[in-house]
Scaffold this motif. Structure first.
Motif, PDB file in Angstrom:
ATOM      1  N   LEU A 140      -6.264  -8.482  -2.100  1.00 54.89           N
ATOM      2  CA  LEU A 140      -6.577  -7.182  -1.487  1.00 54.89           C
ATOM      3  C   LEU A 140      -6.950  -6.180  -2.573  1.00 54.89           C
ATOM      4  O   LEU A 140      -6.541  -6.332  -3.720  1.00 54.89           O
ATOM      5  N   TYR A 158       0.534   3.695   6.281  1.00 57.96           N
ATOM      6  CA  TYR A 158       1.797   2.957   6.172  1.00 57.96           C
ATOM      7  C   TYR A 158       1.538   1.504   5.800  1.00 57.96           C
ATOM      8  O   TYR A 158       2.114   0.975   4.842  1.00 57.96           O
ATOM      9  N   MET A 159       0.653   0.851   6.557  1.00 59.01           N
ATOM     10  CA  MET A 159       0.394  -0.572   6.296  1.00 59.01           C
ATOM     11  C   MET A 159      -0.142  -0.783   4.884  1.00 59.01           C
ATOM     12  O   MET A 159       0.310  -1.687   4.164  1.00 59.01           O
ATOM     13  N   GLU A 189       2.583  -0.361   2.320  1.00 54.60           N
ATOM     14  CA  GLU A 189       3.521  -1.486   2.374  1.00 54.60           C
ATOM     15  C   GLU A 189       2.943  -2.714   1.684  1.00 54.60           C
ATOM     16  O   GLU A 189       3.676  -3.584   1.226  1.00 54.60           O
ATOM     17  N   MET A 190       1.616  -2.799   1.644  1.00 49.26           N
ATOM     18  CA  MET A 190       0.966  -3.932   0.972  1.00 49.26           C
ATOM     19  C   MET A 190       0.624  -3.575  -0.476  1.00 49.26           C
ATOM     20  O   MET A 190      -0.242  -4.206  -1.095  1.00 49.26           O
ATOM     21  N   ASN A 191       1.294  -2.557  -0.992  1.00 51.41           N
ATOM     22  CA  ASN A 191       1.160  -2.157  -2.403  1.00 51.41           C
ATOM     23  C   ASN A 191      -0.242  -1.658  -2.762  1.00 51.41           C
ATOM     24  O   ASN A 191      -0.664  -1.765  -3.916  1.00 51.41           O
TER      25      ASN A 191
END
Lengths: 299, 299
Positions: A3, A257-258, A261-263
């Motif tokens: 990502l 937020y998502m 949360e996935m850095n």
């Protein structure tokens, strides 16, 4: 899963969200809301639209809003313009960037703009040239990229042709809209893989709608290909006109937020964003559909 | 994007959904609903729970429901059992499969089952052995796999150890629950890649909650790794107890819609599923959170 390390979220709530609200929201509350959003770390806010007030009465105070907000130098303030008249008002109001828009499907374009796709180009071309002469950057929106409420599937080559024509005019960035929220991750993956043969990912934003709950899944499909610019609307403001009460724009807070949360870095303070979003809740008709707001309110 | 050609959706609404409803739903309406669900192409329905009615009064009619539904031979009818007493009732009611459950985190297990994890194993072992002796297949549920409301992050090795112990008892399938809806696609990808070193994908189901809007995104992350069994609750029935009105279980209809749009076969007729789901809407307190139901109702 690979990502991007950084993602840019562009906030469209004050324009794309508010324009669907039937009750007139006082100008001072819009200004206060935009001021609050400006302090959350959001790098970009589309604050209003300079379409004729006859079409969108909610945004008739476009000049006042643009002139009276406190400008944060770290934020780009953009506004939608449909034509030269709109551009004149946008320049008078000194927005940083102007957005132009059209549809990828003939029928949606006709119903929305009252022109064929080919008739739309010269109108937009004139706006883009004049905006650039004034030193404004220009963003293009293409709607119904992944499906049309009238035509169903939209030919991918037709979409790419519209994109190419807009880039040829000299726009800086293109936002691809899933206007009715029908895109699915497999489709997003296939289409964006095709698109990357034509355009740089740095100039493509994805504008997903959560009407069928797939906005975050589609976001991840795009992220996996390296796309890194996404539109969101605070709280998910801006319902889908085809199903009252249904979700339209993906919520900026759910998206932020998502990603975090996935850095993935977005630079946006989630807690400040939720506070700013709470502010506008009191002035809109329906409960904001955002999941994060729902959790935030119970705390 | 590589995805499985076929996916199995397991319906948990009549148990996992209804158990959160505060108003008692008449037994005959539960039966009618399950009968309707049985005709949609769903291959598996968890119809009730044989926990003591003191804990879940809503499901005190477990035996009546199990005995009075019309059995479709193409559907596996399952029910939750917590202990030997529950198993006796489940066998009396002649369910096809029994489900056992525990948590991956000590605190959640203690609060939910009133035992430590190590104290839970022998209780479940006895149930699994007795169930198998009766010719029943057994499904295990592990909750708080991706996060715990009390402990936060849950150690992945701890989760794998719980899974291993359950498989060692002789269960047929394990359903991994994101009980509070905190899993994100990056985490799902990383954890499931680790998990496939230990267990066959044919024996692992994913049970996602949509509390933070990530259930479908997590589903796609799992699909990309070849996982192909997913739990859903019709209409998204079964709110999250931590935020009243918030979403819990991912909606079967939203899940089925996305999968079929991605050309994945589920065998479930979406239109029949929505009709069956509409039936139960009249008997539950809140509007079902499913996006598909929202669109269906406006049509």
């Amino acid at each position: 899963m690979e990502l991007p390390l950084d993602v840019t979220i562009k906030e469209v709530g004050p324009r794309d969200g508010l324009q669907n609200e039937s009750d007139q929201i006082p100008t001072e509350n819009k200004i206060e809301w935009i001021n609050q959003l400006s302090k959350t770390g959001l790098p970009y806010i589309e604050i209003t639209s300079f379409v004729h007030p006859k079409w969108i009465p909610q945004l008739k105070d476009a000049v006042e809003v643009s002139k009276q907000i406190e400008r944060n130098p770290d934020v780009t303030y953009a506004a939608l313009v449909p034509n030269m008249k709109g551009l004149e008002r946008a320049i008078e109001a000194d927005v940083d960037e102007v957005s132009i828009f059209m549809s990828a499907s003939e029928t949606h374009n006709k119903k929305n703009i009252n022109k064929s796709i080919d008739e739309t180009y010269p109108v937009l071309q004139e706006v883009v040239e004049a905006a650039r002469k004034e030193g404004k950057s220009v963003r293009g929106y293409v709607s119904t990229v992944f499906g049309c409420p009238y035509e169903g599937a939209v030919d991918e080559n037709q979409v790419i042709s519209v994109c190419q024509n807009l880039f040829d005019m000299g726009i800086d960035e293109l936002s691809l809209g899933d206007t009715i929220g029908v895109a699915n991750p497999l489709q997003v993956d296939a289409f964006l893989k095709k698109l990357e043969r034509y355009f740089m990912k740095d100039h493509i934003a994805l504008h997903f709608h959560d009407t069928r709950g797939m906005a975050l899944a589609n976001t991840v499909a795009a992220l996996q290909l390296g796309y890194h610019i996404f539109d969101g609307s605070a709280g998910g403001l801006g319902g889908c006109p085809y199903a009252k009460g249904a979700t339209g724009n993906v919520s900026t807070d759910d998206l932020n937020y998502m990603l975090q949360e996935m850095n993935i870095k977005t630079g946006i303070d989630q807690s400040e964003l939720l506070k700013a979003t709470s502010y506008i809740q009191d002035y809109v008709e329906n409960q904001l559909p955002s999941k994060q707001m729902n959790i935030f309110k119970k705390q």
